[in-house]
Motif scaffolding. Sequence first.
Motif, PDB file in Angstrom:
ATOM      1  N   PRO A 129      73.345 -68.967 -66.205  1.00  0.00           N
ATOM      2  CA  PRO A 129      74.223 -68.979 -65.028  1.00  0.00           C
ATOM      3  C   PRO A 129      75.284 -67.884 -65.095  1.00  0.00           C
ATOM      4  CG  PRO A 129      73.923 -71.200 -65.877  1.00  0.00           C
ATOM      5  CD  PRO A 129      73.310 -70.268 -66.889  1.00  0.00           C
ATOM      6  N   LEU A 130      75.471 -67.198 -63.997  1.00  0.00           N
ATOM      7  CA  LEU A 130      76.520 -66.191 -63.796  1.00  0.00           C
ATOM      8  C   LEU A 130      76.233 -64.867 -64.483  1.00  0.00           C
ATOM      9  CD1 LEU A 130      79.661 -68.452 -64.309  1.00  0.00           C
ATOM     10  CD2 LEU A 130      78.501 -67.934 -62.160  1.00  0.00           C
ATOM     11  N   ARG A 131      75.256 -64.800 -65.376  1.00  0.00           N
ATOM     12  CA  ARG A 131      75.011 -63.583 -66.150  1.00  0.00           C
ATOM     13  C   ARG A 131      74.641 -62.408 -65.236  1.00  0.00           C
ATOM     14  NH1 ARG A 131      70.464 -61.163 -68.529  1.00  0.00           N
ATOM     15  NH2 ARG A 131      70.834 -60.138 -70.537  1.00  0.00           N
ATOM     16  N   LYS A 132      73.632 -62.609 -64.392  1.00  0.00           N
ATOM     17  CA  LYS A 132      73.201 -61.533 -63.487  1.00  0.00           C
ATOM     18  C   LYS A 132      74.341 -61.118 -62.568  1.00  0.00           C
ATOM     19  CE  LYS A 132      69.753 -63.951 -61.823  1.00  0.00           C
ATOM     20  NZ  LYS A 132      69.672 -65.116 -62.722  1.00  0.00           N
ATOM     21  N   GLU A 133      75.073 -62.119 -62.074  1.00  0.00           N
ATOM     22  CA  GLU A 133      76.150 -61.841 -61.134  1.00  0.00           C
ATOM     23  C   GLU A 133      77.245 -60.989 -61.778  1.00  0.00           C
ATOM     24  OE1 GLU A 133      73.961 -65.460 -59.824  1.00  0.00           O
ATOM     25  OE2 GLU A 133      74.783 -64.729 -61.724  1.00  0.00           O
ATOM     26  N   TYR A 134      77.593 -61.308 -63.021  1.00  0.00           N
ATOM     27  CA  TYR A 134      78.596 -60.525 -63.731  1.00  0.00           C
ATOM     28  C   TYR A 134      78.141 -59.073 -63.880  1.00  0.00           C
ATOM     29  CZ  TYR A 134      81.702 -64.317 -65.292  1.00  0.00           C
ATOM     30  OH  TYR A 134      82.605 -65.340 -65.354  1.00  0.00           O
ATOM     31  N   ILE A 135      76.917 -58.892 -64.334  1.00  0.00           N
ATOM     32  CA  ILE A 135      76.408 -57.540 -64.576  1.00  0.00           C
ATOM     33  C   ILE A 135      76.381 -56.724 -63.286  1.00  0.00           C
ATOM     34  CG2 ILE A 135      74.367 -56.218 -65.242  1.00  0.00           C
ATOM     35  CD1 ILE A 135      73.727 -58.445 -67.259  1.00  0.00           C
ATOM     36  N   LEU A 136      75.796 -57.288 -62.249  1.00  0.00           N
ATOM     37  CA  LEU A 136      75.631 -56.548 -61.005  1.00  0.00           C
ATOM     38  C   LEU A 136      76.960 -56.252 -60.322  1.00  0.00           C
ATOM     39  CD1 LEU A 136      72.484 -58.402 -59.608  1.00  0.00           C
ATOM     40  CD2 LEU A 136      72.571 -56.169 -60.731  1.00  0.00           C
ATOM     41  N   SER A 137      77.902 -57.202 -60.378  1.00  0.00           N
ATOM     42  CA  SER A 137      79.196 -56.972 -59.728  1.00  0.00           C
ATOM     43  C   SER A 137      79.986 -55.877 -60.430  1.00  0.00           C
ATOM     44  CB  SER A 137      80.006 -58.273 -59.693  1.00  0.00           C
ATOM     45  OG  SER A 137      80.371 -58.689 -60.997  1.00  0.00           O
ATOM     46  N   ARG A 138      79.870 -55.778 -61.733  1.00  0.00           N
ATOM     47  CA  ARG A 138      80.618 -54.766 -62.477  1.00  0.00           C
ATOM     48  C   ARG A 138      79.997 -53.378 -62.336  1.00  0.00           C
ATOM     49  NH1 ARG A 138      82.157 -59.311 -63.930  1.00  0.00           N
ATOM     50  NH2 ARG A 138      83.993 -59.779 -65.195  1.00  0.00           N
ATOM     51  N   GLY A 177      78.036 -52.295 -59.618  1.00  0.00           N
ATOM     52  CA  GLY A 177      78.176 -51.820 -58.254  1.00  0.00           C
ATOM     53  C   GLY A 177      77.002 -50.952 -57.818  1.00  0.00           C
ATOM     54  N   LYS A 178      77.288 -49.945 -56.990  1.00  0.00           N
ATOM     55  CA  LYS A 178      76.240 -49.115 -56.397  1.00  0.00           C
ATOM     56  C   LYS A 178      76.502 -47.635 -56.645  1.00  0.00           C
ATOM     57  CE  LYS A 178      75.496 -52.419 -52.619  1.00  0.00           C
ATOM     58  NZ  LYS A 178      75.455 -52.606 -51.146  1.00  0.00           N
ATOM     59  N   GLY A 179      75.413 -46.867 -56.570  1.00  0.00           N
ATOM     60  CA  GLY A 179      75.521 -45.419 -56.631  1.00  0.00           C
ATOM     61  C   GLY A 179      75.873 -44.858 -57.992  1.00  0.00           C
ATOM     62  N   LYS A 180      75.511 -45.556 -59.055  1.00  0.00           N
ATOM     63  CA  LYS A 180      75.848 -45.129 -60.413  1.00  0.00           C
ATOM     64  C   LYS A 180      74.586 -44.686 -61.183  1.00  0.00           C
ATOM     65  CE  LYS A 180      80.168 -46.638 -60.052  1.00  0.00           C
ATOM     66  NZ  LYS A 180      80.074 -47.821 -59.199  1.00  0.00           N
ATOM     67  N   ARG A 181      74.799 -43.905 -62.211  1.00  0.00           N
ATOM     68  CA  ARG A 181      73.745 -43.604 -63.181  1.00  0.00           C
ATOM     69  C   ARG A 181      73.970 -44.527 -64.373  1.00  0.00           C
ATOM     70  NH1 ARG A 181      73.110 -37.535 -64.913  1.00  0.00           N
ATOM     71  NH2 ARG A 181      72.093 -37.432 -62.882  1.00  0.00           N
ATOM     72  N   VAL A 182      73.020 -45.417 -64.622  1.00  0.00           N
ATOM     73  CA  VAL A 182      73.210 -46.523 -65.557  1.00  0.00           C
ATOM     74  C   VAL A 182      72.191 -46.447 -66.694  1.00  0.00           C
ATOM     75  CG1 VAL A 182      73.291 -49.038 -65.803  1.00  0.00           C
ATOM     76  CG2 VAL A 182      74.026 -47.973 -63.654  1.00  0.00           C
ATOM     77  N   LEU A 183      72.664 -46.670 -67.906  1.00  0.00           N
ATOM     78  CA  LEU A 183      71.794 -46.850 -69.061  1.00  0.00           C
ATOM     79  C   LEU A 183      71.782 -48.325 -69.420  1.00  0.00           C
ATOM     80  CD1 LEU A 183      70.058 -45.830 -71.402  1.00  0.00           C
ATOM     81  CD2 LEU A 183      72.172 -45.430 -72.701  1.00  0.00           C
ATOM     82  N   ASP A 184      70.599 -48.941 -69.368  1.00  0.00           N
ATOM     83  CA  ASP A 184      70.440 -50.354 -69.714  1.00  0.00           C
ATOM     84  C   ASP A 184      69.878 -50.435 -71.121  1.00  0.00           C
ATOM     85  OD1 ASP A 184      70.426 -53.086 -69.515  1.00  0.00           O
ATOM     86  OD2 ASP A 184      68.638 -53.208 -68.250  1.00  0.00           O
ATOM     87  N   VAL A 185      70.734 -50.750 -72.075  1.00  0.00           N
ATOM     88  CA  VAL A 185      70.361 -50.758 -73.496  1.00  0.00           C
ATOM     89  C   VAL A 185      69.754 -52.110 -73.862  1.00  0.00           C
ATOM     90  CG1 VAL A 185      71.193 -50.489 -75.855  1.00  0.00           C
ATOM     91  CG2 VAL A 185      72.229 -49.155 -74.014  1.00  0.00           C
ATOM     92  N   GLY A 186      68.600 -52.071 -74.527  1.00  0.00           N
ATOM     93  CA  GLY A 186      67.891 -53.309 -74.824  1.00  0.00           C
ATOM     94  C   GLY A 186      67.380 -53.925 -73.532  1.00  0.00           C
ATOM     95  N   GLU A 204      67.861 -51.926 -57.616  1.00  0.00           N
ATOM     96  CA  GLU A 204      67.834 -52.372 -56.224  1.00  0.00           C
ATOM     97  C   GLU A 204      69.210 -52.305 -55.561  1.00  0.00           C
ATOM     98  OE1 GLU A 204      66.009 -56.208 -56.471  1.00  0.00           O
ATOM     99  OE2 GLU A 204      64.004 -55.379 -56.800  1.00  0.00           O
ATOM    100  N   GLN A 205      70.258 -52.094 -56.381  1.00  0.00           N
ATOM    101  CA  GLN A 205      71.605 -51.870 -55.834  1.00  0.00           C
ATOM    102  C   GLN A 205      71.883 -50.374 -55.640  1.00  0.00           C
ATOM    103  OE1 GLN A 205      74.334 -55.691 -57.127  1.00  0.00           O
ATOM    104  NE2 GLN A 205      74.696 -53.742 -58.139  1.00  0.00           N
ATOM    105  N   ASN A 206      70.816 -49.589 -55.490  1.00  0.00           N
ATOM    106  CA  ASN A 206      70.948 -48.151 -55.243  1.00  0.00           C
ATOM    107  C   ASN A 206      71.576 -47.421 -56.425  1.00  0.00           C
ATOM    108  OD1 ASN A 206      70.613 -45.797 -53.672  1.00  0.00           O
ATOM    109  ND2 ASN A 206      72.714 -45.927 -52.904  1.00  0.00           N
ATOM    110  N   ASN A 207      71.150 -47.785 -57.637  1.00  0.00           N
ATOM    111  CA  ASN A 207      71.590 -47.099 -58.848  1.00  0.00           C
ATOM    112  C   ASN A 207      70.408 -46.382 -59.500  1.00  0.00           C
ATOM    113  OD1 ASN A 207      74.462 -48.023 -59.181  1.00  0.00           O
ATOM    114  ND2 ASN A 207      73.463 -50.022 -59.135  1.00  0.00           N
ATOM    115  N   GLU A 208      70.703 -45.293 -60.173  1.00  0.00           N
ATOM    116  CA  GLU A 208      69.709 -44.606 -60.993  1.00  0.00           C
ATOM    117  C   GLU A 208      69.758 -45.224 -62.393  1.00  0.00           C
ATOM    118  OE1 GLU A 208      69.107 -40.247 -63.122  1.00  0.00           O
ATOM    119  OE2 GLU A 208      70.344 -40.391 -61.309  1.00  0.00           O
TER     120      GLU A 208
END
Length: 225
Positions: free
Chosen positions: A23-32, A34-43, A55-59
């Motif tokens: 519970p709340l895990r996905k929401e915390y990650i996605l809200s922090r 946001g959109k239009g960012k270049r993101v590295l997802d480690v692990g 799907e939030q318009n991030n690379e």
Amino acid sequence: MQMRDYVKKYDSLASEDALFDVPLRKEYILSRIGKGKRVLDVGCLGGKISRLIMEQNNEVWGVELNPAAAEVARQRGVRVRVANIEDGLPFDDEHFDIVNAAEVVEQLYDTKHFFEEAHRVLKPNGLLLFMTPNLNSLENRIRVFAGGYLTMIGAYPEDHFGDHVRVFNLPKIREICRNTGFDLVDVCGIPKLESWGKLLDHSLGVVGKILPSFSKLLVVTARKA
């Protein structure tokens, strides 16, 4: 058996399914993020969270130690590099806006090196977002007082959560951030890992924001200084 060998054999996809439903895990990650960012997802495991971030318009780039899990992430459309992050992050300096490392730091021997690598690949003012079990959770305090064993920590690799080799609480998180060039922006907590319904989950989220030191899981946002 070395930890890198254990992780390659570990059923990462089963672990991903369990974490995805926290519970709340996905929401915390996605809200922090946001959109239009270049993101590295480690692990990134099989890429379930990576896909939501995309799907939030991030690379998004993922990095994953387990080759089988990385292949599943690729099938979901995530660009993934197979690498052991203990050896460093295989990306150029100042390449990302955000590094997301949910439930990763507790599995590393040299956590300080990972934080330094995250600092290196982040752009100026970039964010490091990570989650980790809380050593000082209310449940652990009660367990220790009663002579029991800590939750989410194992004694050997095959033990429950035996791949967790480091433990953190709020003071230690502040210390490692300060020592690796990060300013602590925000710490929230998820008091329970079980879902009790939307209303109670929301209430627990409020409690976790007010009293993160009692939460079972800490959600940390730090900014590159």
